[in-house]
Design a protein around this motif. Structure first.
Motif, short mmCIF file in Angstrom:
data_model
loop_
_atom_site.label_atom_id
_atom_site.label_comp_id
_atom_site.label_asym_id
_atom_site.label_seq_id
_atom_site.Cartn_x
_atom_site.Cartn_y
_atom_site.Cartn_z
N GLY A 1 58.47 39.32 21.36
CA GLY A 1 59.30 40.25 22.13
C GLY A 1 60.39 39.55 22.91
O GLY A 1 60.69 38.38 22.70
N VAL A 2 60.99 40.29 23.82
CA VAL A 2 62.15 39.80 24.56
C VAL A 2 61.80 38.57 25.40
O VAL A 2 62.47 37.56 25.32
N GLU A 3 60.75 38.66 26.21
CA GLU A 3 60.33 37.50 27.00
C GLU A 3 58.88 37.66 27.44
O GLU A 3 58.35 38.76 27.47
N THR A 4 58.28 36.52 27.74
CA THR A 4 56.89 36.49 28.20
C THR A 4 56.85 35.67 29.48
O THR A 4 57.37 34.56 29.52
N THR A 5 56.22 36.22 30.52
CA THR A 5 56.10 35.50 31.79
C THR A 5 54.66 35.06 31.99
O THR A 5 53.73 35.85 31.79
N VAL A 6 54.49 33.80 32.37
CA VAL A 6 53.17 33.24 32.64
C VAL A 6 53.13 32.87 34.12
O VAL A 6 53.96 32.10 34.60
N ASP A 7 52.17 33.43 34.82
CA ASP A 7 52.05 33.24 36.26
C ASP A 7 50.56 33.24 36.59
O ASP A 7 49.73 33.60 35.76
N GLU A 8 50.24 32.87 37.83
CA GLU A 8 48.85 32.99 38.27
C GLU A 8 48.44 34.45 38.16
O GLU A 8 49.28 35.35 38.30
N ALA B 1 52.43 31.95 25.00
CA ALA B 1 53.78 32.37 25.37
C ALA B 1 54.82 31.56 24.60
O ALA B 1 55.79 32.10 24.07
N PHE B 2 54.63 30.24 24.54
CA PHE B 2 55.58 29.39 23.82
C PHE B 2 55.50 29.64 22.32
O PHE B 2 56.52 29.77 21.65
N ALA B 3 54.29 29.72 21.78
CA ALA B 3 54.12 29.94 20.33
C ALA B 3 54.71 31.28 19.90
O ALA B 3 55.35 31.37 18.85
#
Length: 161
Positions: free
Chosen positions: A3-10, A146-148
Motif C-alpha cells: 500500500g501507500v505507506e506503513t508506519t511502525v511504532d511502539e 513493513a520494509f518487505a
C-alpha cells in the motif's frame, strides 16, 4: 509492492502505559524514599545518615506529599524523555521516514540492505554507504514486514562491507 505507506511504532498500549505508569511509579518511589529514610535514620550507623534524619524530621503529612509529588514529576519527565527518544519508522515504496521527537529524516535512495545491528536500525545504499543508523527499541519482527511489503531488502543479520 504494498500500500501507500506503513508506519511502525511502539504499540499504543505501551505509549499509554508510559504516560500513566511512569508518574505512578515515580510517585510510589517518592513514597518509598520516605519509608527508606525512616528505616535508615533508625539504624545504628549508615553513610549520610544525617541527611536521612533531616528528611524524617520534616512535618507530616507535607513531607510525604512532597516526596510523592516529586516522584510524580520525575516520572512525568521520564515519560517525556521516553516519548522524545522513541523512533517512528514510516516506509513507502519511494521513501523511508525516520521520526524521533521533533527530528524527521526522509531517505529516498536505492537501498541494498536494511537490518538491525543490535538495537540500531541501519539503512545501506547500493553503493555501500550507510546512510542511516538509528537507535530503536523496535524489533525485526515489527520492522521486517513493513520494509518487505514495500520492496526493500530486509536482512535478518547485519551486513558487513
Amino acid at each position: 509492492m504494498g500500500g501507500v505507506e506503513t508506519t511502525v511504532d511502539e504499540p499504543p498500549w505501551l505509549r499509554t502505559a508510559s504516560w500513566a505508569g511512569c508518574p505512578l511509579v515515580g510517585g510510589a518511589l517518592g513514597a518509598g524514599v520516605w519509608a527508606v529514610a525512616a528505616w535508615v535514620s533508625d539504624l545504628p550507623a549508615f553513610p549520610f545518615q544525617g541527611l536521612f534524619k533531616v528528611l524524617t524530621k520534616l512535618p507530616q503529612p507535607w513531607a510525604t506529599l512532597a516526596a510523592v509529588a516529586g516522584g510524580l514529576v520525575l516520572g512525568l519527565v521520564f515519560a517525556v524523555v521516553w516519548a522524545r527518544e522513541r523512533l517512528v519508522v514510516t516506509v513507502s515504496p519511494t521513501r523511508v521516514t525516520l521520526v524521533r521527537g521533533d527530528r524527521t529524516r526522509r531517505i529516498e535512495a536505492d537501498l541494498e540492505a536494511v537490518y538491525l545491528d543490535g538495537k540500531e536500525l541501519v539503512l545501506r545504499t547500493t553503493d555501500g554507504r550507510e546512510i542511516a543508523r538509528e537507535k530503536t527499541d523496535l524489533t525485526g519482527r515489527e520492522l521486517a514486514p513493513a520494509f518487505a511489503e514495500h520492496g526493500y531488502p530486509w536482512q535478518d543479520e547485519p551486513v558487513e562491507r
